[in-house]
Design an enzyme around this catalytic site. Structure first.
Site, PDB file in Angstrom:
ATOM      1  N   HIS A 183      -4.075  12.542  52.731  1.00  0.00           N
ATOM      2  CA  HIS A 183      -2.598  12.717  52.698  1.00  0.00           C
ATOM      3  C   HIS A 183      -2.291  13.947  53.413  1.00  0.00           C
ATOM      4  O   HIS A 183      -1.172  13.845  53.927  1.00  0.00           O
ATOM      5  CB  HIS A 183      -2.121  12.388  51.165  1.00  0.00           C
ATOM      6  CG  HIS A 183      -1.911  11.091  50.767  1.00  0.00           C
ATOM      7  ND1 HIS A 183      -2.956  10.582  50.097  1.00  0.00           N
ATOM      8  CD2 HIS A 183      -1.096  10.309  50.880  1.00  0.00           C
ATOM      9  CE1 HIS A 183      -2.719   9.335  49.774  1.00  0.00           C
ATOM     10  NE2 HIS A 183      -1.380   9.107  50.143  1.00  0.00           N
TER      11      HIS A 183
ATOM     12  N   ARG B 101       7.269   7.088  49.902  1.00  0.00           N
ATOM     13  CA  ARG B 101       6.277   7.237  49.061  1.00  0.00           C
ATOM     14  C   ARG B 101       6.959   8.239  47.633  1.00  0.00           C
ATOM     15  O   ARG B 101       6.863   9.264  47.760  1.00  0.00           O
ATOM     16  CB  ARG B 101       5.145   8.121  49.518  1.00  0.00           C
ATOM     17  CG  ARG B 101       4.152   7.331  50.727  1.00  0.00           C
ATOM     18  CD  ARG B 101       3.122   8.180  50.876  1.00  0.00           C
ATOM     19  NE  ARG B 101       2.123   7.246  51.753  1.00  0.00           N
ATOM     20  CZ  ARG B 101       2.137   7.126  53.240  1.00  0.00           C
ATOM     21  NH1 ARG B 101       2.738   7.685  53.978  1.00  0.00           N
ATOM     22  NH2 ARG B 101       0.980   6.390  53.688  1.00  0.00           N
TER      23      ARG B 101
ATOM     24  N   ARG C  72       9.131   2.584  47.756  1.00  0.00           N
ATOM     25  CA  ARG C  72       7.827   1.913  46.864  1.00  0.00           C
ATOM     26  C   ARG C  72       7.843   2.692  45.606  1.00  0.00           C
ATOM     27  O   ARG C  72       8.106   3.837  45.648  1.00  0.00           O
ATOM     28  CB  ARG C  72       6.734   2.456  47.861  1.00  0.00           C
ATOM     29  CG  ARG C  72       5.122   2.608  46.893  1.00  0.00           C
ATOM     30  CD  ARG C  72       4.103   2.765  47.546  1.00  0.00           C
ATOM     31  NE  ARG C  72       3.674   3.901  47.880  1.00  0.00           N
ATOM     32  CZ  ARG C  72       2.634   4.561  48.563  1.00  0.00           C
ATOM     33  NH1 ARG C  72       1.784   3.618  49.480  1.00  0.00           N
ATOM     34  NH2 ARG C  72       2.193   5.560  48.664  1.00  0.00           N
TER      35      ARG C  72
ATOM     36  N   GLU D  37      -2.399  -4.257  49.835  1.00  0.00           N
ATOM     37  CA  GLU D  37      -3.558  -3.418  50.080  1.00  0.00           C
ATOM     38  C   GLU D  37      -4.763  -3.597  49.539  1.00  0.00           C
ATOM     39  O   GLU D  37      -5.796  -2.898  49.609  1.00  0.00           O
ATOM     40  CB  GLU D  37      -3.114  -1.864  49.335  1.00  0.00           C
ATOM     41  CG  GLU D  37      -1.664  -1.429  49.748  1.00  0.00           C
ATOM     42  CD  GLU D  37      -1.384  -0.285  48.875  1.00  0.00           C
ATOM     43  OE1 GLU D  37      -1.612   1.018  49.354  1.00  0.00           O
ATOM     44  OE2 GLU D  37      -0.841  -0.422  47.753  1.00  0.00           O
TER      45      GLU D  37
ATOM     46  N   ASN E 111      -4.041   1.404  55.034  1.00  0.00           N
ATOM     47  CA  ASN E 111      -5.106   2.627  54.809  1.00  0.00           C
ATOM     48  C   ASN E 111      -6.073   2.087  53.593  1.00  0.00           C
ATOM     49  O   ASN E 111      -7.371   2.194  53.563  1.00  0.00           O
ATOM     50  CB  ASN E 111      -4.307   3.761  54.220  1.00  0.00           C
ATOM     51  CG  ASN E 111      -3.285   4.292  55.287  1.00  0.00           C
ATOM     52  OD1 ASN E 111      -3.482   4.044  56.434  1.00  0.00           O
ATOM     53  ND2 ASN E 111      -2.335   4.827  54.833  1.00  0.00           N
ATOM     54  N   ASP E 112      -5.341   1.807  52.539  1.00  0.00           N
ATOM     55  CA  ASP E 112      -6.040   1.150  51.445  1.00  0.00           C
ATOM     56  C   ASP E 112      -6.862  -0.407  51.681  1.00  0.00           C
ATOM     57  O   ASP E 112      -7.747  -0.467  51.341  1.00  0.00           O
ATOM     58  CB  ASP E 112      -5.258   1.113  50.146  1.00  0.00           C
ATOM     59  CG  ASP E 112      -5.058   2.245  49.668  1.00  0.00           C
ATOM     60  OD1 ASP E 112      -6.106   3.135  49.332  1.00  0.00           O
ATOM     61  OD2 ASP E 112      -4.013   2.739  49.009  1.00  0.00           O
TER      62      ASP E 112
ATOM     63  N   ARG F 220     -11.556   6.159  51.768  1.00  0.00           N
ATOM     64  CA  ARG F 220     -10.664   6.627  52.770  1.00  0.00           C
ATOM     65  C   ARG F 220     -10.792   8.119  52.711  1.00  0.00           C
ATOM     66  O   ARG F 220     -10.438   8.834  53.790  1.00  0.00           O
ATOM     67  CB  ARG F 220      -9.392   6.088  52.761  1.00  0.00           C
ATOM     68  CG  ARG F 220      -8.756   6.621  51.281  1.00  0.00           C
ATOM     69  CD  ARG F 220      -7.531   5.761  51.197  1.00  0.00           C
ATOM     70  NE  ARG F 220      -5.947   6.383  51.688  1.00  0.00           N
ATOM     71  CZ  ARG F 220      -4.890   6.372  51.415  1.00  0.00           C
ATOM     72  NH1 ARG F 220      -4.775   5.132  50.743  1.00  0.00           N
ATOM     73  NH2 ARG F 220      -3.783   7.061  52.178  1.00  0.00           N
TER      74      ARG F 220
ATOM     75  N   CYS G   8       2.749  -0.687  57.054  1.00  0.00           N
ATOM     76  CA  CYS G   8       3.301   0.757  56.737  1.00  0.00           C
ATOM     77  C   CYS G   8       1.988   1.649  56.666  1.00  0.00           C
ATOM     78  O   CYS G   8       2.149   2.877  56.336  1.00  0.00           O
ATOM     79  CB  CYS G   8       4.104   0.953  55.553  1.00  0.00           C
ATOM     80  SG  CYS G   8       3.225   0.289  54.030  1.00  0.00           S
TER      81      CYS G   8
HETATM   82  C1  PEP Z   1      -1.653   2.521  52.659  1.00  0.00           C
HETATM   83  O1  PEP Z   1      -2.347   2.502  51.700  1.00  0.00           O
HETATM   84  O2  PEP Z   1      -1.769   2.022  53.799  1.00  0.00           O
HETATM   85  C2  PEP Z   1      -0.435   3.053  52.397  1.00  0.00           C
HETATM   86  C3  PEP Z   1       0.490   3.064  53.128  1.00  0.00           C
HETATM   87  O3  PEP Z   1      -0.212   3.771  51.080  1.00  0.00           O
HETATM   88  P1  PEP Z   1      -0.762   5.213  51.010  1.00  0.00           P
HETATM   89  O4  PEP Z   1      -1.374   5.782  52.226  1.00  0.00           O
HETATM   90  O5  PEP Z   1       0.196   6.059  50.489  1.00  0.00           O
HETATM   91  O6  PEP Z   1      -1.941   5.094  49.780  1.00  0.00           O
HETATM   92 MG    MG Z   2      -2.166   2.780  49.496  1.00  0.00          MG
END
Ligand code: PEP
Ligand code: MG
Length: 559
Positions: free
Chosen positions: A188, A295, A331, A430, A453-454, A464, A501
């Site tokens: 993050h 977020r 979200r 995800e 990302n997830d 990650r 996203c």
């Molecule tokens: C993701 O997982 O791609 C996402 C957009 O959510 P976050 O990065 O906040 O987990």
């Molecule tokens: Mg995520």
């Protein structure tokens, strides 16, 4: 001159003094003082400084989220000089000769225990407040700058790593760039840096030394280079790069107001990811078409206790109103894993990324979910709202989440509170389970937003957050891209639209692929909107579609 290599995760060059992020020390020294009056004066000075800091936070909260948000900090101001609290500290310093830090620590514990033992839930919750106020006074006393940057000029911020709760409190106006010892490209801190449009380098390990603090540092987020005390030719070279960066930006400015349409006429929506109502000006100034991911958990991370319905309502309303009718997808709460919040009091888990997080927490603790969904529907009267649920794996979860929305709408009807009946509901894709079940899930929702990302983390079984897994964490992996194609195909069969996203959305190497598989929306950091628009406008989908899809599905792929 000292050169250090890290991993660039947010492009751009920055030049400025290095500043180390400090945390409140967890061990408080305890000793007897000789001059009790001087110690009392030291406490009074720290108390005043803490009250001033809370005043600044109250104003910031008022601007960002309204009067109710400010009230929390104003209540903390009153607590800091509560008579009984102050008398107990005075007794510990002047009576027992304790040092101020220990006196505040003991008094905080005593008051927190007293509040916690009360029957009334309101007073029980004050235990956390008194600890928070006391921690602030202690951090002033110890000189530790908790979450703050005590520098008159903007700095390059160095840290071992930053938790989301820490990044959220930083004064963004004072940060030229980030350097962290650990971290990963999809952590993050990296995401925040990209949202802010500032350079960031991670994974420098112990190469950046404490003694470099205050010295001039150059960071280049495009290649991960860090230079301390650059010699003249090196400095000139980077200044030139900084200049080019500005020129490039000016060229991109010319794309403002133009469409996101390919050469052969295929359109795609380009939206933005944000973490706070404060980020909306960046969305508008970069010509984002909407917000594809707000977020919302950052609101929770910013509070010391569960944010009330009104507090959330004000924040959502502000984003929707400021976006002036452009779509805003919020979200629902996505905490757990790396985003931990003390007041949720979640049990420690062996595998937090696979544990109680996101929608799972909301479904297990419906009172928290209910508050957020009410705030969201109330805010829907002020713009074009979409709501999406994170970390879905099963159809029943979506049905249960939808039930909460129905319950809230019924309540609002009864109470005569207005809301929009045009709120789109969506889920994040995800997990591999959601991707595989996307044919079925598409019947339940208006849209999918792929959290790559997830999705990468869970598909490749690759944490990650773990900097050591660098080359294994590969979002370009065909397993991830094939899932995205499958999700798109399944969604479109049912008239459900699909966005991305996750950070991959801004990856220009994949823009042609995303257009070819028919992604409808890309939601990226505000600074990525115009580079992405440039890439889209240069693409001819007809030229590349067949080849890219064949490549993606090819038997020959051997990664
Ligand atoms: C993701 O997982 O791609 C996402 C957009 O959510 P976050 O990065 O906040 O987990
Ligand atoms: Mg995520």
């Amino acid at each position: 001159m000292i050169s250090i290599q890290g991993k660039g995760v947010s492009i751009g060059v920055a030049i400025g003094p290095l500043y180390y992020y400090r945390r409140v020390k967890s061990t408080i020294r305890r000793y007897e003082v000789e001059d009790k009056d001087a110690e009392w004066a030291r406490f009074k000075e720290a108390q005043q400084k803490a009250i001033e800091q809370l005043g600044v936070l109250a104003e910031k909260a008022r601007e960002e989220a309204g009067d109710e948000a400010a009230l929390l900090f104003e209540t903390h101001q009153l607590m800091a000089e509560d008579m009984e609290y102050e008398e107990a500290i005075e007794e510990a310093i002047k009576g027992s000769g304790l040092n101020a830090e220990a006196a505040v620590t003991d008094t905080a514990a005593q008051f927190a225990d007293m509040f916690a033992a009360m029957d009334d839930a309101y007073f029980q919750a004050r235990a956390a407040d008194v600890k928070d106020v006391s921690d602030r006074i202690i951090s002033v006393l110890t000189g530790a700058v908790s979450g703050g940057i005590d520098s008159p000029v903007p700095v390059i911020l160095a840290a071992d790593d930053l938790a989301p709760s820490e990044t959220v409190q930083l004064d963004k106006g004072k940060i030229l760039g980030f350097v962290t010892e650990g971290g990963s490209g999809s952590s993050h801190t990296a995401i925040l840096a990209r949202t802010m449009g500032i350079p960031a380098i991670i994974g420098v390990g112990d190469k950046l030394k404490a003694e470099y603090e205050g010295r001039e540092v150059i960071i280049d987020g495009s290649n991960g280079n860090i230079v301390v005390d650059a010699d003249e030719p090196t400095r000139e070279r980077y200044e030139q790069k900084l200049e080019e960066q500005k020129k490039n930006r000016a060229l991109l400015e010319e794309l403002k107001g133009l469409s996101n349409e390919t050469k052969d006429g295929q359109s795609i929506r380009v939206y933005c990811n944000i973490g706070s109502p404060d980020d909306v000006p960046a969305v508008l100034s970069n010509d984002g078409g909407g917000i594809g991911l707000f977020r919302s958990e950052f609101l929770y991370l910013n509070c010391d206790d569960y944010p009330s319905e009104d507090y959330q309502f004000e924040a959502y309303k502000k984003v929707l109103s400021d976006m002036e009718g452009k779509e805003v997808i919020i979200r629902t709460l996505d905490i757990g894993a790396d985003k931990q919040i003390d007041y949720f009091d979640l049990p420690k888990e062996e595998n937090p990324a696979l544990g109680n997080r996101a929608l799972r927490i909301c479904l297990n603790r419906p009172e928290i979910f209910h508050t957020q969904i009410r705030a969201l529907y109330r805010a829907s009267a002020y713009g074009k709202l979409g709501i999406m649920f994170p970390m879905v794996t099963s159809v029943w979860e979506v049905k249960e989440a939808r039930k909460m929305c129905d319950r809230v709408k019924e309540e609002l009807d009864k109470e005569g509170i207005p809301y929009s009946d045009d709120v789109e509901l969506g889920i994040m894709i995800e997990t591999p389970a959601a991707a595989v079940m996307s044919d079925r899930l598409a019947k339940e929702v208006d849209f999918f937003s792929c959290g790559t990302n997830d999705l990468t983390q869970y598909t490749l079984a690759c944490d990650r957050q773990n900097a050591d897994l660098g080359r294994f964490f590969n979002p370009h992996h065909p397993a991830v891209l094939r899932l995205l194609k499958m999700v798109c195909d399944n969604a479109h069969k049912h008239g459900t639209w699909v966005g991305i996203c996750g950070e991959l959305g801004a990856d220009l190497e994949l823009t042609e692929t995303f257009l070819s598989i028919g992604i409808d929306e890309l939601s990226v950091s505000p600074r990525s909107v115009l580079p992405l628009r440039k890439k889209i406008r240069e693409t001819n989908v007809a030229d590349c579609k067949e080849r890219l899809i064949a490549d993606l599905l090819s038997d020959e792929i051997t990664i």
